[in-house]
Every structure is written in structure tokens, then in C-alpha cells.
Design an enzyme around this catalytic site. Structure first.
Site: not given
Length: 742
Positions: A469-472, A475
């Protein structure tokens, strides 16, 4: 552990009869179990709840503070000195939240809200003849009755939504399958509403699918989902590999099951359900005439004329005349091969709680009831279940382990508390968890099963689930870099592995410059004309999201600023520039951004302003940032806070909540601080509100639901009420010198 679910299920394969429990263990009249017997087991992020059967077990495995907190029991944590300053409030919050950290280093929580998940699981248990322990049945019933609409007696798509046929029909079925009587006054009330809405015939596609599996509806009422679609060449614009990952992983087993025409043999109970779910006798219903029947309460995304034409062709021409046995079998065989690959690539954890039970049922049909695949799926279903004070629900994934842990690390770092002796042990454990959860290898035959590169990535929940997942990834990488560049923190994630994460992120940018969630956009937006789910919007393909785009921008900016300024320098600069251009283009004329994963404009605005700040764009030098600040300030409530209703997500227009919300207020405070908004007074007013609601033990009460997906379904992020106040209050103190707040 005799209370272990896995042990119970392993033994159940030889004896498919529901177990019994003594009334000393479970008070059936009270319709609840003993909360002091529940324990959460966290094995490298795999979270499962266990009900202990004996006093000896409860003594040898005492409840943790986290167990008590989740179950609504007294934690007995001491009261803390009343916070006088924002830093005091941060310290109190960290003192409390650190007690909820689990042994592997992560945090857990319910990830509930959707009310359409349990039906798929319970129906799958029923038709695969999986015994359901009595303590599980009791607590699922208790949860659904607790979440029943107090006025009309129904259930909606999610816990704050209006009652619908989907929610009411399917949760009514769950309660009946788990032992609720049709004469229970609550069931009578639910049935009355269901009939008022036209009965189960007016349910959406997914409801009709599950009722047909159960034998309570005829398959002719279900619009076709041909597995032959998976035989289409990749270049075809509607080929399933182009669909959003959740859509294709749901319709994959759904197409296999529907093509096989699986229907569980009638039982006395399902015969009764056939009469309870409809407004006319079952035998009199022309099911084929109701393929497109749907209640207005469920019809969030009406089927397009194009989809209706395609369905008409499939029903009237393709299925009866053109679909040969050879084509059907080829489609089923390839679909099941892809199901197997999904199971193997996730060790049967699966992408989520919709395709998990469907894959379970597909394996039951194909491999047989005593196969390894069926046994392993039975065990894995427990990963989605969550126990709380209201009962047992089904989470929206197998958890939020990596996501929440990464955000907590960032919050403490931003608050300036990471190097405090009290915080360091907690953060070292959290770093150890992220180290363990980074995905180290790509999927086997990645291209064959249409998976995105994942080496170096982090998933939303666990490495075992295994989806990039790009944002996971962003972050988690930010959290790792932030901690490992502070004095005294261990260097657990190597330079090579951090660069693996960067390499994966650089494969995910869309042509627009924005970033989607699991993979780059593969199909046209016109694919939404084929959206057959009806209850969800923007579900057929990936989309650019401000939240995901921001996360990548801030992660790559931090990487080049703190970790390695030279690695793939030109590509990273170009990626950031194109992403920032997309963020600016996505801003609405009123200064806002629409959020797709949190509610809604408050959430997306926080992310967007963080990204713009990371490239030097602030209130004083950028009109887009100034307009965003004005958007927020125009919506500040009288008590200093902000509150946004979930209806902002469904309507696309900012809709204020009746009350200000701690979490949303903190999102806006963070946004204004990132923007370097110059005036202290409106921010201080918000900080006062947040601090005033903090309890004497350092926690905050749960308020309205925080998250969303596919525009129409809300989902809970209860750890946000710790994470974002820590970050917002800490940032405020760093900016304004930690003044006393009256």
C-alpha cells in the site's frame, strides 16, 4: 490453551457438531459471556481472541491492561496530574497509550463499522458446516443487537448509517443462523422493517449472492458474474486485472461460486428463512424478474444502462446459447488457480474479510471439506474477529497494526518526546515491529497473478497479509527513518531495505502525478459504468488520492533530506514535483480536498498541507495553502473545535457534525500548524477544547466514526483519538512555546 480457537477448529474437522458449554462458563439467559475470560493473543501481529474455559487457564494467562481496555473493563490505571500545558497533555496521553502496546510492539483496536462483513462469514460457516463455539455465537448476537437501529429495528451499511435491505436482511439472517428466535421482539421489529422495504428481493447484488449460496434465494435473481472474464486478454479494456484490487479479489471467488451454482441443501431453519425474508410465499416468487430490484436505501450507485444491457446479454444469450461447457470449465479452472495463488501469497490471510470467506467456500467446493485449504481457511477466519464491550464484530481487515504503529511513532517524534526516557522503550518496541513487518520479497509469479511489486513495502496490517500500500509503505518508512536518525535508537532496518521501499514507491506513481492505494491505475474511469456493487461508489478501479499522494511526497522528501540525498535523486525530484502538481490541481476552488479514507475534507486537508509544507509551501508564500486555511477557519465551531459528518463523504459536500470532534479538530490543528498559519488564537481555542476533553487517566472518549472507504461505508479508527492529539498538541507546543492553557 484449551480456549484456543485454532485448537477447537483443528479438532472440529472430525466432529462437525456445535460444541456445548456449561452454564457456569456462559450465562445463556444473560446473553453474554464472562468478559474476564477473554484474552487477545498477538503473534507477530496476528491478533486472535480466545475465551478461556477454566479457572486454571484464567490464572495462568492473566488479562492485560489492553485486554481490559478493549473489553470495557476497568483498567485500574492511576489518575494523572491534570494537564496544565499541551506538553502535560501529551505526556499523559503517552503514559496511557503506552499501556496498550502489545508484546510484538504494535497497537491493536477494533477496525469495525461495516455491517455487511459478518453475514458472509456466518453464512460460510453454516454452509461449510463449521462448528461455531457458543461463546462466539453469543457475542456476535450481542453485538448485532447492540447495533440494531433503536427506532426502526434495522441495520445499515455501517454502524452510523440508515437502515437498508442489505444491512437488515443479512444481519437478520446472521442472528437466525446463530440461534436467535424469529419470535424475539427485536427480530419481529427487524422483519417488519425488512418487509416495509420490500423484503430481501430488494437487496443489492452481494446480498442476493449470499442468500443464493444459503439456499434462501434462487440464483436466477443474481446478475451474472462469469468467470470467463478472467480469460480475457490483458489488452482488453475491461479485463479484470485492471480492476481495483478489492473488486477483483471479491469478484474472483464470487464468479467461481456462482458459476458452480453452489447452493446449500435446505434445512428446517433455511426453510423458515425462505418465508421470513419475503413479503410473499417463496414458491410464488419469480426470482428472475427481480435481478435488478433494489431498495432506494441501498441504491447508492445505480446500475448504468450499459451494465443492464451487458447483464441482459449474458442472461438471455450468453448463458443459454453461447457459453459452452468448455468455456465455462476453462473460466472456472483459471479462476480457481488465481484463488489458490491469493491463498498461497497470504498464507490464507487473504486481502480482506469479504474475499476471505468467499475463498474459503471456493476451496470447500473445489478441494472438499477435509482439505488442508479448508482447514487453514477455518483457522484464518478468526483473524478478522474482534471482541469489545458490545460483543464480537468483524474487522475491515485483519487489523491496522502497521498503520497505527507508524502513525504513533510519528506523533511522538513530532511532539518532541521521542528521546524522553519514558518514551524510548515504547518506541524501540514499535521500531522492532516495523522491522519485522517489512515485506522482504515479491509474490511468486507476481505477473501471473497481477500483483504489484512489494519487496521493501509495508502492508496496512501485517507482512503475512502482504499487500503493498503506497501510504502504508510511506508512513512506515518515515517512522523508521525518523527514529533511526535519533541518537541511541537501534539501526534495525538497513539502508538497503529502506532503498527497497523507495524503489517500490517509485513504481506506483500514476501518469497524472498522483498516487493510488495498492497499485497504479490500470483502467479507465469509464469502468464505473460496470460497477455492479450498487452500495459503493468509485470501486471499479484505483484512483488518485490526496492522502496517498501526500504520504509518498513526505516520505520521499524525508528520505532525501535525512537519509540519502543522492539515491535516485533526479527520479525522486521528478516524482515529488509531479505529485505536488497533482495535489494543487486536485484542490477545489473553496480551498479543500476531498478525502477518500478518512472523514473527509478535514482528513484530506491535513495530508495535503503536510505535503505542501514538506516542499516549502506555506500560508505566507502560497495561495493554495492560504485558501486551505481559510476553508478550515470558516468552519471552526463555537467551542473552538471542528466536527465533520460522515455525510461529507457520501455527498461530496462539507457537512458539519452536530458536535465538534477531538480527532477531526486535531487534524485541522495539524493542518494549520503545517501551513504556518500566523495567528495563534484560533489554534489555541482548538487546543483548549481538546485538552478539556482529556480524561484524568490521559485518555479521550470515543466519539463519532473516523474513516471511510468507497464513499459510502464508514469504518472506525479508535486509536486516532490518542495518536492525533499527541501529534497536534506536541506540534502546538513546539510552535508556541508550551504555554499554560486555561
Amino acid at each position: 490453551m484449551n480456549g484456543s480457537w485454532d485448537k477447537h477448529l483443528n479438532g472440529s474437522l472430525q466432529n462437525r457438531h456445535p460444541p456445548t458449554a456449561s452454564t457456569s462458563q456462559i450465562n445463556l439467559e444473560a446473553r453474554r459471556t464472562d468478559p474476564k475470560r477473554w484474552r487477545l493473543l498477538d503473534e507477530r501481529g496476528r491478533q486472535t481472541w480466545h475465551y478461556l474455559q477454566s479457572d486454571e487457564e484464567t490464572e495462568s494467562w492473566p488479562q492485560s491492561t489492553a485486554d481490559k481496555y478493549f473489553l470495557g473493563l476497568p483498567t485500574n490505571l492511576p489518575p494523572l496530574p491534570r494537564a496544565q500545558t499541551p506538553v502535560d497533555s501529551v505526556q499523559n496521553a503517552i503514559a496511557y497509550f503506552s499501556q496498550l502496546q502489545l508484546p510484538p510492539g504494535n497497537w491493536a483496536c477494533e477496525y469495525g463499522g461495516p455491517l455487511f462483513l459478518l453475514p458472509g462469514l456466518v453464512i460460510t460457516w453454516y454452509v461449510t458446516e463449521t462448528p461455531v463455539p457458543e461463546h462466539v455465537s453469543i457475542e456476535i448476537r450481542r453485538y448485532l443487537f447492540a447495533r440494531q437501529h433503536p427506532e426502526d429495528g434495522g441495520w445499515g451499511l455501517h454502524i452510523e448509517g440508515e437502515s437498508s435491505v442489505f444491512g437488515t436482511a443479512m444481519n437478520y439472517v446472521v442472528l437466525r443462523l446463530l440461534g436467535a428466535s424469529e419470535e424475539d421482539t427485536r427480530m419481529v421489529k427487524a422483519r417488519k422493517l425488512l418487509h416495509k422495504l420490500g423484503g430481501a428481493l430488494n437487496g443489492p447484488h452481494w446480498a442476493k449472492f449470499w442468500l443464493s449460496v444459503l439456499g434462501c434465494m434462487d440464483w436466477s435473481a443474481v446478475n451474472p458474474v462469469p468467470p470467463e472474464l478472467w480469460l480475457l486478454p490483458d489488452w482488453v479494456p475491461i479485463s479484470p486485472w485492471r480492476w481495483w484490487i478489492h473488486m477483483r479479489q471479491v469478484f474472483l471467488p464470487m464468479s467461481y461460486i456462482a458459476s458452480r451454482g453452489f447452493r446449500y441443501p435446505l434445512t428446517p431453519l433455511t426453510r423458515r428463512l425462505r418465508e421470513e425474508l419475503y413479503t410473499q410465499p417463496y414458491a410464488s416468487i419469480n426470482f428472475a424478474s427481480h435481478r435488478n430490484s433494489i431498495s432506494p436505501a441501498d441504491n447508492y450507485h445505480p446500475k448504468s444502462p450499459l451494465l443492464n444491457t451487458v447483464n441482459h446479454f449474458l442472461v438471455k444469450l450468453w448463458n443459454p446459447f453461447l457459453r459452452t461447457t468448455s468455456i465455462r470449465r476453462s473460466g472456472e479452472d483459471w479462476a480457481f488457480e488465481l484463488i489458490k495463488r491469493e491463498d498461497e501469497n497470504t498464507d490464507y490471510a487473504n486481502l480482506g474479510p469479504v474475499n476471505g470467506p468467499m475463498n474459503f467456500l471456493a476451496c470447500y467446493i473445489h478441494d472438499g471439506p477435509d482439505s488442508y485449504s479448508v482447514e487453514r481457511h477455518r483457522q484464518r477466519m478468526h483473524d478478522f474477529l474482534w471482541m469489545k464491550d458490545e460483543g464480537m464484530l468483524m474487522n475491515g481487515t485483519n487489523g491496522v497494526q502497521t498503520w497505527d504503529t507508524a502513525f504513533l511513532i510519528q506523533a511522538v517524534v513530532e511532539a518532541g518526546k521521542a528521546e524522553d526516557p519514558e518514551s524510548r522503550p515504547m518506541l524501540v518496541k514499535a521500531l522492532e515491529f516495523l522491522d519485522d513487518q517489512q515485506i522482504r520479497e515479491d509474490c511468486r509469479e507476481q505477473g501471473v497473478c497481477y500483483r504489484q511489486r512489494r519487496k521493501g513495502a509495508w502492508a496496512f496490517s501485517t507482512r503475512e497479509q502482504g499487500y503493498t500500500v503506497s501510504d502504508c509503505t510511506s508512513e512506515a518508512m518515515k517512522s523508521v527513518i525518523s527514529l533511526q536518525h535519533l541518537p541511541g535508537f537501534p539501526q534495525l532496518v538497513s539502508d538497503e531495505r529502506i532503498k527497497d521501499a523507495v524503489d517500490t514507491l517509485l513504481t506506483m506513481q500514476n501518469q497524472s502525478g498522483g498516487f493510488a492505494s495498492y497499485e497504479p491505475i490500470r483502467g479507465s474511469v469509464y469502468m464505473e459504468y460496470l460497477n455492479a456493487a450498487e452500495v459503493f461508489g468509485r470501486i471499479m478501479i484505483e484512483y488518485d488520492y490526496p492522502e496517498c499522494t501526500t504520504a509518498v511526497v513526505t516520505a520521499l522528501s524525508l528520505f532525501t533530506r535525512k537519509h540519502d540525498p543522492q539515491y535516485r535523486k533526479a527520479e525522486i525530484e521528478d516524482t515529488i514535483n509531479r505529485a505536488v502538481s497533482w495535489i494543487l490541481k486536485d484542490q477545489r476552488p473553496d480551498g479543500s480536498w476531498y478525502g477518500s479514507w478518512g472523514i473527509c475534507f478535514s482528513y484530506a486537508g491535513m495530508f495535503a498541507l503536510e505535503a505542501l509544507a514538506s516542499v516549502g509551501r506555506h500560508y505566507s508564500n502560497d495561495d493554495a495553502v492560504a485558501r486551505a486555511c481559510r476553508f478550515f477557519l470558516d468552519r471552526q465551531m463555537a467551542d473552538g473545535g471542528w466536527g465533520e459528518s460522515y455525510k461529507s463523504c457520501t455527498t461530496g459536500t462539507y457537512t458539519p457534525h452536530q458536535h465538534s470532534q477531538v480527532v477531526q479538530t486535531c487534524w485541522v490543528v495539524i493542518a494549520l500548524l503545517e501551513a504556518r498559519y500566523p495567528e495563534q488564537e484560533p489554534i489555541e481555542k482548538a487546543v483548549r477544547m481538546v485538552m478539556a476533553r482529556q480524561k484524568e487517566d490521559g485518555s479521550w472518549d470515543q466519539e463519532a466514526i473516523e474513516g471511510v472507504f468507497n464513499k459510502s461505508c464508514m469504518i472506525s479508527y479508535p486509536n486516532y483519538k490518542f495518536i492525533f492529539p499527541i501529534k497536534a498538541l506536541g506540534m502546538y507546543a513546539k510552535r508556541f512555546g508550551n504555554p499554560k492553557v486555561q
